[in-house]
Scaffold this motif. Structure first.
Motif, mmCIF file in Angstrom:
data_model
loop_
_atom_site.group_PDB
_atom_site.id
_atom_site.type_symbol
_atom_site.label_atom_id
_atom_site.label_comp_id
_atom_site.label_asym_id
_atom_site.label_seq_id
_atom_site.Cartn_x
_atom_site.Cartn_y
_atom_site.Cartn_z
ATOM 1 N N LYS A 1 -68.299 95.046 -4.534
ATOM 2 C CA LYS A 1 -69.037 96.281 -4.268
ATOM 3 C C LYS A 1 -68.475 97.435 -5.095
ATOM 4 O O LYS A 1 -69.223 98.233 -5.677
ATOM 5 C CB LYS A 1 -68.963 96.623 -2.775
ATOM 6 N N TYR B 1 -72.387 88.690 -5.053
ATOM 7 C CA TYR B 1 -72.106 89.330 -3.764
ATOM 8 C C TYR B 1 -72.583 88.446 -2.605
ATOM 9 O O TYR B 1 -71.894 88.308 -1.591
ATOM 10 C CB TYR B 1 -72.776 90.698 -3.696
ATOM 11 N N GLN B 2 -73.743 87.814 -2.782
ATOM 12 C CA GLN B 2 -74.255 86.915 -1.745
ATOM 13 C C GLN B 2 -73.402 85.658 -1.601
ATOM 14 O O GLN B 2 -73.226 85.134 -0.501
ATOM 15 C CB GLN B 2 -75.702 86.524 -2.068
ATOM 16 N N ALA C 1 -64.176 89.155 3.085
ATOM 17 C CA ALA C 1 -64.458 90.591 3.117
ATOM 18 C C ALA C 1 -63.774 91.312 1.950
ATOM 19 O O ALA C 1 -64.329 92.258 1.375
ATOM 20 C CB ALA C 1 -63.991 91.183 4.444
ATOM 21 N N GLU D 1 -62.625 80.452 -3.193
ATOM 22 C CA GLU D 1 -62.680 81.884 -3.452
ATOM 23 C C GLU D 1 -61.275 82.456 -3.468
ATOM 24 O O GLU D 1 -60.390 82.011 -2.736
ATOM 25 C CB GLU D 1 -63.516 82.567 -2.360
ATOM 26 N N LYS E 1 -65.909 90.751 -1.122
ATOM 27 C CA LYS E 1 -67.119 91.570 -1.074
ATOM 28 C C LYS E 1 -66.810 93.029 -1.402
ATOM 29 O O LYS E 1 -67.564 93.702 -2.090
ATOM 30 C CB LYS E 1 -67.781 91.450 0.303
ATOM 31 N N SER E 2 -65.668 93.504 -0.921
ATOM 32 C CA SER E 2 -65.258 94.875 -1.200
ATOM 33 C C SER E 2 -64.965 95.060 -2.687
ATOM 34 O O SER E 2 -65.360 96.071 -3.295
ATOM 35 C CB SER E 2 -64.012 95.216 -0.380
ATOM 36 N N ALA F 1 -70.190 85.494 -2.178
ATOM 37 C CA ALA F 1 -68.851 85.841 -1.693
ATOM 38 C C ALA F 1 -68.739 85.621 -0.188
ATOM 39 O O ALA F 1 -69.669 85.894 0.576
ATOM 40 C CB ALA F 1 -68.527 87.287 -2.042
#
Length: 289
Positions: free
Chosen positions: A84, A71-72, A77, A31, A80-81, A74
């Motif tokens: 989102k 998103y799941q 943090a 990632e 994810k941000s 990821a």
């Protein structure tokens, strides 16, 4: 994504060099972020797959279900941000997620079609290459085969779902990118071998051939197609037949090999479900510069 892959990738919009920030590294970069300082674009790497779409929000807009899946998947943090925020900007249209998932399964169920063994036999007869690129690689059957005998192989496809399957076969010289084939993700990088199997209905054929002709200075171009251009509102504007395709390739500087000067009719059987099969007769062309 392989760490070495970052050296080859460029901004999908302008072709500029990208800066890499890794969040999670094991055998590969699990990632991270690829960023273009010139365009101020951010391209995520999720589940080892870089998504180099020139408008990531637009990519998500036609893949609502995939958005939630990403998103799941990821871990970090910051990722994810980023997801989102991107999802908050989407204007969801027809969701392609189920369609891309379905075709990924169809290709999995059809991997024993005679078509693939015929193609690999032709590919085996070509010189070994330092750099190979497959456009529309899907679940990576051909790319994985090529990685056994060529130095470095890349696959490019629009479907994250398909590449998630392709990435299950790890090889140190094989990697995949979610991107549009006509984008600048490889900029001016030159390949010794480029493959495009059965994708002329999905990308404007003339634009694709022109783009690929610039990716090969000296080497081979292998393409095939069943010429099934009837896709309703999604049909390409300028379809090509067997003769037009060969003429255009010659115009772009390719010499058609003697074995593929005449149209071929290679069977390609796609198992749609337990009770239905789609049977094509595919034309194969190999061009050399």
């Amino acid at each position: 994504m392989l760490e070495s892959t970052a050296e080859f990738l460029r901004c999908a919009r302008c072709g500029s060099k990208l800066e890499l920030e890794s969040f999670e590294i094991k055998k590969e970069i699990e990632e991270g972020i690829l960023e273009c300082k010139k365009c101020k674009l951010v391209f995520p790497i999720i589940a080892k797959i870089p998504i180099l779409w020139d408008d990531f929000v637009n990519y998500l807009s036609s893949r609502k279900v995939l958005s939630g899946k990403l998103y799941q998947l990821a871990i970090n943090a910051k990722m994810k941000s980023f997801l989102k925020e991107s999802m908050s900007k989407t204007v969801f249209v027809d969701d392609r997620t189920a369609l891309e998932d379905r075709w990924s399964k169809i290709y999995q169920n059809s991997k024993h079609s005679k078509f693939y063994s015929t193609i690999t036999n032709h590919l085996d007869s070509l010189p070994k290459s330092d750099l190979v690129l497959e456009h529309g690689c899907s679940i990576g059957m051909t790319s994985t085969f090529l990685a056994d005998s060529h130095k470095m192989v890349f696959g490019i496809d629009r479907s994250f779902s398909a590449l998630l399957i392709a990435k299950k076969s790890y090889k140190e010289n094989l990697d995949y990118v979610v991107a549009d084939s006509l984008s600048s993700v490889f900029a001016k990088l030159q390949f010794n071998l480029v493959i495009a199997l059965n994708i002329l209905e999905l990308v404007e054929p003339v634009d694709l051939l022109k783009h690929i002709s610039k990716q090969i200075t000296s080497g081979y171009f292998v393409l095939s197609d069943p010429y099934d251009f009837d896709r309703g509102i999604n049909s390409v504007k300028k379809p090509l037949d067997e003769s037009q395709l060969r003429t255009l390739l010659q115009k772009f500087g390719f010499k058609i090999t003697s074995k593929t000067k005449n149209p071929s009719y290679i069977p390609w059987n796609l198992k749609l479900n337990p009770r239905a099969t789609l049977n094509y007769k595919v034309d194969l062309i190999i061009g050399k510069k």
